[in-house]
Design an enzyme around this catalytic site. Structure first.
Site: not given
Length: 684
Positions: A239, A275, A332, A355, A513
Site C-alpha cells: 500500500w 483490497c 474498502h 474479507d 484510497y
C-alpha cells in the site's frame, strides 16, 4: 425391476466406461470448464455408461458396488469415503446409484453424491474399475448449504465470468471492469491447489478434506489463502512506496493471470494486491468452487484497530491530518458468499461477509469472516466470525481532535459518517446497486438505536446533534477531469444572530484510497473571514494540473479539508471531502461479425487529456472466452501529443457464445492504468 442382489452374485465384467462428460458437464453447468473430464455438482445425479466385456447385466443377479473417496486419507468417519450399492432409484439425499437401462451389454447408471459431501477431487470405484471426477458445491440443489433460489442471481453470482467493482469515493463511485475468469483453462485445478496448500490441510489433511463439506469452513480457508501473510497464499499486499519487483495492483484486469502466476511460481505469492484485487480473486475462486459470490465496496470504511468502535483522528492547527493507526479508507472491498448458517440461530442465512485483505488477525490468522450481513445490521457482535471488526467498518464513530503547538488538544466538530453507499454490481446489469440498507438501519431510526444498544456502541448513542452556530461545507463542480485546472469551494454559513470573525484554512493533498496522504496540491489560510448574521461566504481554492499532476497516486484521489476556527467561541469545525479526478474514456469498436471461433478486431481509442505528451503508450485486453485466457497487448511506437488520439487494433478469437465483457487497460508514462470495457454478444 428387482434390484435385490443375492449373496455371491457374479460381479459385472466391465470392459470400459463412458463418463458422458459432454452431457453431464452441461447438465451440471460446468461445461465452460471443458468437457474432457467429469466435473459435477453435489446432490445432483450424473450418468455413466458401462460397456461389458462379456455377458449382460441382469437385475437381481449381477452385482455392482461403489466406493467414492476424496483426499489422501479417506475415511467413513470423516465423510471422505462412502460405500454404496445399487438402489431401485437414485436418492439425492445421499450417495446412491441406480440402473436406468434395460438388461444388456451396456449398462446406463445414474449416480448421485450426497448434497453435503466434501467438495474436491474424487476417485469412484465401480466394481473393479476406477474413475476420477471433481465434485463442486451446488447452489441449484435445495439440500445444499449454498442453495440460492433465483436463476438470475445464480447466472450473476456463479456463472458470470466478468463483473464491475466500484472504487473512487462515495460522492464519485467509479466502475472498474474485472475478468473473474473462473472457467478459464486450468483455473479450477488452481483453486483446488489453493485448498490443498492451506496450513490446516498440511497439518491434518483428513480433517481438512472433511471440512470441505461446509461452505463456512471453505470460505474461511479462502479468506486466509488469498493473502500470503500466514501461508503459501496467492497475493502479497502493498500500500505504499513503489511496486519494484512486482506489478502495480492497478495493472491487473482480472484474476486469471494472478492465479496462473501463483500456480506456475510454485505457490510463491504474486506481487502485488490491494483490497479490490484480493476481493476479486476470492470471488473468482468462490464461484469456481460453486459458492455464489459478489464483490462489495464500502465507501468511507473504518479500520478500528482497538475494537472500541471509535476512530480517533488528530489534525494540526492547519487542518492537516496527523496519521494514526486507526484509519478511514476512502473505500474498502470485500466479498459476500451465499450460504446457510446452521451454527447460528435462525434467520442469519444468506449473504455472509468474508474479507481476504490482511488487516487484523482472527484466531491467530490474517482472515476475516464469514459473518452474516444481517448480524452486522442487528448489532450481533458475538456471532462468528469477526463481527466487531466488520461492524466497525460500517458503523464506527469518528472523533476528531486538534493538536495545538502548546501540546494541548481540543475536540473538533466534524460530520464524517463511515459506511456509505455500500455497493455491488446489479444482477444482469453493469449498474451500481446500493445495498447499504442490508448493513444498516436508517440513521436516527429506533431500529438503528436498538442495534447500537445491542452492540454497546455508546459513542453513537450519546452523539449530540450538530450545533446551530457556524456551518462549513466543501462544494465542487461536476467537471473534474485529470489534466484540467478547476476550482473547489469552502462554504461557511453563520447560523447565529451575531457577527462572526473566523480563521479559515483550506487545503488539498494527494491521497491513496486507504487514507494515506501525499503532497500538497493547493493551500490557503485566511485569518480574518467576517460573517454577518445569516450570511454565507464561498471561498475558492484553485487546483492546477501543474501543481497536482506530479503528486497524484494511481487512485486519482485528492483530499480537500477546510477548517474554520470561531475567534469568539474558540470552536473549530472541520469539513473533509474526497474527490476523484476523471480519467478519459476508452472507446472500443468491434470490427467483424461476433461469432464463436471467428477472428475479430477491437479498435481502441483514447484521447490524451493532459497538457503534455504521453510516451510508452500500451493498450491491453482480456476477456473470459474472448482472448483464450491470455492478456493481449499492443504498444504504440510514437508519442501521443496533448489532445491527440492513441489508437490501436488488437485481434482476438472468441471461443464461446453469449454475452461477454472485453476488459481494456491503457498505460503510459503520465496516464496510468485507465480502464474501459465493451460488452460483446457472441453468436454461435
Amino acid at each position: 425391476m428387482d434390484f435385490t442382489v443375492n449373496p455371491g452374485s457374479p460381479a459385472v465384467d466391465i470392459e470400459r466406461l463412458d463418463l458422458e462428460c459432454q452431457f453431464n458437464n452441461t447438465d451440471h453447468r460446468t461445461d465452460l470448464n471443458g468437457v474432457d473430464r467429469l466435473i459435477v455438482r453435489r446432490g445432483q445425479p450424473f450418468t455413466i455408461s458401462l460397456y461389458l466385456r462379456s455377458g449382460s447385466f441382469q437385475p437381481g443377479v449381477s452385482s455392482l458396488s461403489f466406493v467414492a473417496e476424496t483426499g489422501p486419507q479417506p475415511s467413513e468417519q470423516y465423510g471422505t469415503r462412502a460405500s454404496f450399492g445399487l438402489s431401485p432409484d437414485v436418492d439425492t439425499s445421499r450417495w446412491s446409484a441406480a440402473v436406468t437401462s434395460p438388461p444388456g451389454d451396456m449398462v446406463a447408471l445414474q449416480i448421485c453424491s450426497s448434497p453435503n459431501a466434501p467438495i474436491g477431487r474424487y476417485t469412484l470405484t465401480v466394481g473393479q474399475s476406477k474413475i476420477e471426477f471433481i465434485l463442486l458445491f451446488n447452489p441449484w440443489c435445495p439440500a445444499d448449504d449454498v442453495f440460492l433460489d433465483d436463476e438470475k442471481s445464480l447466472e450473476e453470482y456463479v456463472l458470470s465470468q466478468d463483473g464491475i467493482i466500484f472504487r473512487g469515493s462515495h460522492q464519485f463511485p467509479q466502475p472498474t471492469p474485472w475478468n473473474f475468469g473462473q472457467f478459464e483453462s486450468g483455473i479450477l485445478d488452481i483453486c483446488l491447489r489453493i485448498l490443498d496448500s492451506n496450513p490446516k490441510y498440511l497439518r491434518n489433511p483428513g480433517k481438512d478434506c472433511s471440512g470441505r463439506r461446509n461452505p463456512i469452513y471453505v470460505s474461511r480457508v479462502l479468506s486466509a489463502m488469498v493473502n500470503c501473510n500466514d501461508d503459501k497464499g496467492v497475493l502479497l499486499g502493498k500500500w505504499s512506496g513503489g511496486y519494484d519487483g512486482g506489478v502495480s495492483p492497478f495493472l491487473w484486469r482480472g484474476s486469471v493471470e494472478i492465479l496462473r502466476n501463483w500456480d506456475s511460481q510454485a505457490c510463491q505469492p504474486v506481487r502485488f494486491g490491494q483490497c479490490w484485487v484480493f476481493a476479486a480473486v476470492a470471488c473468482s475462486v468462490s464461484r469456481a468452487l460453486g459458492i455464489p459470490c459478489r464483490v462489495v465496496t464500502n465507501f468511507l470504511s473504518a479500520h478500528d484497530t482497538n475494537s472500541n468502535l471509535t476512530i480517533e483522528r488528530y489534525i494540526d492547527e492547519n487542518g492537516e491530518l496527523v496519521q494514526s493507526r486507526d484509519m478511514i479508507w476512502n473505500f474498502h472491498c470485500w466479498i459476500e458468499n451465499w450460504m446457510t448458517r446452521p451454527d447460528l440461530k435462525a434467520d442469519f442465512n444468506g449473504w455472509q461477509v468474508s474479507d481476504p485483505t490482511p488487516q487484523e488477525k482472527s484466531e491467530g490468522v490474517y482472515c476475516c469472516g464469514p459473518i452474516p450481513v444481517k448480524a452486522i445490521k442487528e448489532g450481533e457482535l458475538t456471532f462468528k466470525y469477526d463481527a466487531p471488526f466488520v461492524f466497525a467498518e460500517v458503523n464506527a464513530d469518528v472523533v476528531t481532535f486538534m493538536k495545538k503547538k502548546d501540546g494541548s488538544t481540543s475536540k473538533v466538530t466534524t460530520a464524517t459518517v463511515v459506511g456509505q453507499k455500500i455497493s455491488t454490481k446489479k444482477v444482469g446489469s453493469d449498474a451500481r446497486e446500493d445495498i447499504t440498507h442490508l448493513y444498516k438501519y436508517p440513521e436516527g431510526s429506533d431500529e438503528e438505536r436498538e442495534a447500537f444498544t445491542k452492540a454497546n456502541h455508546q459513542n453513537k448513542l450519546l452523539q449530540q446533534l450538530q450545533n446551530d452556530g457556524l456551518h462549513l461545507a466543501i462544494k465542487v463542480t461536476s467537471d473534474m477531469k485529470k489534466g484540467c485546472d478547476f476550482d473547489v469551494f469552502a462554504v461557511v454559513t453563520n447560523n447565529t444572530q451575531s457577527e462572526k470573525m473566523c480563521r479559515l484554512v483550506f487545503g488539498s493533498c494527494a491521497e491513496s484510497y486507504n487514507g494515506t496522504l501525499g503532497e500538497n496540491c493547493g493551500f490557503k489560510d485566511l485569518l480574518n473571514v467576517g460573517l454577518s448574521p445569516g450570511a454565507e461566504r464561498r471561498i475558492p481554492l484553485r487546483l492546477n494540473y501543474s501543481k497536482y499532476g506530479s503528486h497524484l497516486t494511481e487512485d486519482n484521489l485528492i483530499r480537500l479539508a477546510a477548517l474554520v476556527v470561531d475567534y469568539s467561541t474558540k470552536e473549530a469545525i472541520l469539513a473533509v471531502r474526497h474527490i476523484v479526478l476523471e480519467n478519459p474514456e476508452i472507446k472500443v469498436r468491434i470490427l467483424g461479425e461476433p461469432k464463436e471461433n471467428r477472428k475479430l478486431a477491437a479498435e481502441i481509442t483514447l484521447q490524451n487529456p493532459l497538457p503534455e505528451p504521453l510516451e510508452n503508450c500500451c493498450f491491453s485486453i482480456e476477456g473470459a472466452n474472448l482472448t483464450g485466457g491470455h492478456v493481449l497487448s499492443e504498444r504504440l511506437s510514437s508519442t501521443v501529443g496533448p489532445g491527440e488520439d492513441a489508437k490501436v487494433k488488437i485481434y482476438f478469437t472468441p471461443s464461446h457464445s453469449g454475452l461477454r465483457k472485453l476488459v481494456v487497460d491503457f498505460d503510459s508514462n503520465k496516464l496510468c492504468h485507465v480502464k474501459g470495457y465493451r460488452n460483446v454478444i457472441i453468436g454461435k
